[in-house]
Design an enzyme around this catalytic site. Structure first.
Site, PDB file in Angstrom:
ATOM      1  N   THR A 102      -5.589  13.141   5.464  1.00  0.00           N
ATOM      2  CA  THR A 102      -3.934  13.327   5.973  1.00  0.00           C
ATOM      3  C   THR A 102      -3.939  14.235   6.369  1.00  0.00           C
ATOM      4  O   THR A 102      -3.500  14.183   8.354  1.00  0.00           O
ATOM      5  CB  THR A 102      -3.464  12.687   4.985  1.00  0.00           C
ATOM      6  OG1 THR A 102      -3.770  12.042   4.169  1.00  0.00           O
ATOM      7  CG2 THR A 102      -1.724  12.769   4.773  1.00  0.00           C
ATOM      8  N   LYS A 119       6.205   2.444  -2.559  1.00  0.00           N
ATOM      9  CA  LYS A 119       5.412   3.828  -2.665  1.00  0.00           C
ATOM     10  C   LYS A 119       6.156   3.841  -4.746  1.00  0.00           C
ATOM     11  O   LYS A 119       6.866   2.833  -4.973  1.00  0.00           O
ATOM     12  CB  LYS A 119       6.204   4.628  -2.652  1.00  0.00           C
ATOM     13  CG  LYS A 119       5.981   5.942  -2.163  1.00  0.00           C
ATOM     14  CD  LYS A 119       4.748   6.342  -1.350  1.00  0.00           C
ATOM     15  CE  LYS A 119       4.212   7.955  -0.934  1.00  0.00           C
ATOM     16  NZ  LYS A 119       3.232   7.746   0.074  1.00  0.00           N
ATOM     17  N   LYS A 146       0.708  -1.006   0.030  1.00  0.00           N
ATOM     18  CA  LYS A 146       0.056  -0.028  -0.066  1.00  0.00           C
ATOM     19  C   LYS A 146       0.821   1.097   0.203  1.00  0.00           C
ATOM     20  O   LYS A 146       1.841   1.181   0.368  1.00  0.00           O
ATOM     21  CB  LYS A 146      -0.462  -0.059   1.511  1.00  0.00           C
ATOM     22  CG  LYS A 146      -2.519   1.170   1.438  1.00  0.00           C
ATOM     23  CD  LYS A 146      -3.061   1.032   0.280  1.00  0.00           C
ATOM     24  CE  LYS A 146      -4.229   1.957   0.694  1.00  0.00           C
ATOM     25  NZ  LYS A 146      -3.588   2.854  -0.805  1.00  0.00           N
ATOM     26  N   ASN A 182      -2.790  19.335  -0.706  1.00  0.00           N
ATOM     27  CA  ASN A 182      -4.053  18.875   0.459  1.00  0.00           C
ATOM     28  C   ASN A 182      -3.807  18.164   1.832  1.00  0.00           C
ATOM     29  O   ASN A 182      -4.799  19.369   2.759  1.00  0.00           O
ATOM     30  CB  ASN A 182      -4.072  17.081  -0.707  1.00  0.00           C
ATOM     31  CG  ASN A 182      -5.164  16.530  -0.183  1.00  0.00           C
ATOM     32  OD1 ASN A 182      -5.323  15.606   1.160  1.00  0.00           O
ATOM     33  ND2 ASN A 182      -6.421  16.550  -0.181  1.00  0.00           N
ATOM     34  N   SER A 194      -7.704   5.716   3.401  1.00  0.00           N
ATOM     35  CA  SER A 194      -8.259   4.449   1.911  1.00  0.00           C
ATOM     36  C   SER A 194      -8.031   3.383   2.488  1.00  0.00           C
ATOM     37  O   SER A 194      -9.149   2.491   1.858  1.00  0.00           O
ATOM     38  CB  SER A 194      -6.039   4.075   1.986  1.00  0.00           C
ATOM     39  OG  SER A 194      -5.797   5.845   1.190  1.00  0.00           O
ATOM     40  N   LYS A 227       4.298   2.784   8.388  1.00  0.00           N
ATOM     41  CA  LYS A 227       3.337   3.134   8.777  1.00  0.00           C
ATOM     42  C   LYS A 227       1.657   2.185   9.203  1.00  0.00           C
ATOM     43  O   LYS A 227       1.459   2.393   9.926  1.00  0.00           O
ATOM     44  CB  LYS A 227       3.252   4.582   7.889  1.00  0.00           C
ATOM     45  CG  LYS A 227       1.691   5.316   8.044  1.00  0.00           C
ATOM     46  CD  LYS A 227       1.701   6.037   6.694  1.00  0.00           C
ATOM     47  CE  LYS A 227       3.171   7.167   6.912  1.00  0.00           C
ATOM     48  NZ  LYS A 227       2.669   8.189   5.457  1.00  0.00           N
TER      49      LYS A 227
END
Length: 426
Positions: A199, A111, A75, A230, A359, A99
């Site tokens: 976030t 990533k 993820k 964001n 998510s 995380k």
């Protein structure tokens, strides 16, 4: 100006490896598991051609690094930025592993992205670039294998293009079951209410919870934010609503200051038609970028790129709290200086985890055919972050360590437990 160049003395990958190795020493991590976690599982590099609006073809380079999936599917976000390379992707993928583990989610870490400055391309070109990148990745992503999400310079629209391309290139019998190949989608395309602010809300909540342990709140607290995308916007939005005062903002184009406070919503409206740039905002004065970190404030929120707080500027910071809205914004030398000054660092793997927690709920919503309202979603995210905060706080007190060390200990121990219980094939 935000420094987008690599720090010569330490890359992001060196930073995350230093953090991992120091934690592994503290917990006496099983040496075999240490070897596994010290490397990535897969490093994917794709080169793909795309026809531009003028008819010419450009060849782009895309990356997807899959660090570890001991706890579940990979993820992590996809970013479009000219600093994207294999080492940056490796570092960011490893941070995602810690995380998701710390957050208690059934995910591993990945990533990636494309080495590109999206401001140089039209929307139709970005759509073709995104779709061609998705096609090039092929079976390297999937709803039960590797689930991308938005990151720097990507958004809900980017995720919608990826989902549509992915579902268009698999067998028709599987299409309806693969909407959750990405998260962070638009609401109408299977997205989650509140994912856009998750976030930034997590950054706000992590600071709020820390202040509460000190019998404090946001009233009369001044804060500065690096990056007003964001994360920076939503963190500022929630903190301002709760009594905090935004006095400075910095991005790649300008550094703005107003000791009486910057109107968060007005700044956001100013940025919208300018592809995110804060430059030219009338509600603040432009200052020298070198003066930004040394401003007199209570809270600093780096919410832009990695390696921004370093040995070159950490000594300037006067705030009591640094809340890492970005991934890897503080390198090891910078962190050492901050800790010596008695500054509390809320580490990235906890501070900005609201996004991946959101998510997870979007993934579940798609997977199970459910539909949740905004209030319900925000309650779920708040509950999860609050639980994780208290776990880290307990570890800080028990071991008498800083917040990052405590967070890493919890994250890595969970993965070690999974390997110990499952064994290592064959």
């Amino acid at each position: 100006m935000i420094n987008t160049q690599k720090i010569n003395r330490q890359s992001m990958y060196e930073t995350v490896m230093n953090q991992f190795n120091s934690t592994a020493d503290i917990i006496d991590l099983n040496p075999n598991i240490r070897k596994i976690l010290g490397i990535t599982n897969n490093e994917i590099i794709v080169h793909f051609p795309v026809k531009m609006d003028n008819g010419k073809v450009e060849v782009f380079t895309g990356y997807r690094v899959q660090h570890n999936n001991a706890l579940g599917p990979y993820k992590g976000g996809l970013r479009y930025h000219d600093t994207v390379d294999i080492d940056a992707a490796k570092a960011l993928a490893m941070w995602m592993t810690w995380k998701t583990s710390l957050a208690g989610l059934p995910y591993g870490g990945a990533k990636g992205g494309i080495k590109i400055d999206p401001r140089n391309y039209s929307d139709s070109e970005l759509e073709r670039i995104t779709r061609r990148f998705t096609y090039a990745l092929g079976e390297n992503i999937g709803p039960e294998h590797d689930i991308p999400a938005p990151d720097v310079n990507t958004n809900a629209q980017t995720m919608a293009w990826i989902a549509d391309t992915y579902m268009s290139t698999i067998s028709s019998s599987e299409r309806s079951h693969n909407q959750h190949v990405v998260t962070g989608k638009p609401i109408g395309a299977g997205g989650l209410e509140g994912r856009d602010r998750a976030t930034g809300f997590g950054v706000y909540l992590s600071i709020k919870l820390l202040l509460e342990t000190r019998n404090e709140d946001f009233k009369n607290k001044k804060f500065i934010v690096q990056g007003f995308g964001n994360v920076g916007y939503w963190a500022s939005h929630f903190i301002s609503k709760d009594g905090g005062t935004l006095i400075a903002v910095q991005d790649a184009h300008a550094s703005l200051f107003n000791e009486n406070g910057i109107d968060t919503e007005a700044l956001a409206q100013h940025c919208e038609p300018r592809k995110g740039s804060i430059k030219g905002f009338k509600g603040a004065t432009e200052i020298d970028p070198e003066d930004f970190w040394g401003l007199d404030c209570d809270i600093v929120i780096p919410a832009a790129l990695g390696n921004q707080i370093t040995q070159d500027n950490a000594f300037k910071i006067k705030a009591a709290i640094v809340a890492e809205g970005a991934n890897g914004p503080t390198n090891s030398e910078g962190e050492k200086i901050l800790l010596e000054k008695g500054i509390t660092i809320i580490p990235d793997i906890f501070c900005n985890s609201g996004g991946v927690i959101g998510s997870y709920f979007e993934w579940l919503q798609n997977r199970n055919g459910e539909l949740w309202q905004l209030e319900e979603v925000m309650e779920k995210i708040e509950k999860k972050i609050t639980q994780n905060f208290h776990k880290i706080n307990s570890e800080v007190k028990k071991r008498n360590v800083d917040w990052r060390t405590a967070a890493y200990i919890l994250a890595i121990l969970r993965i070690e437990t999974a390997y110990n219980q499952r064994g290592i094939f064959p």
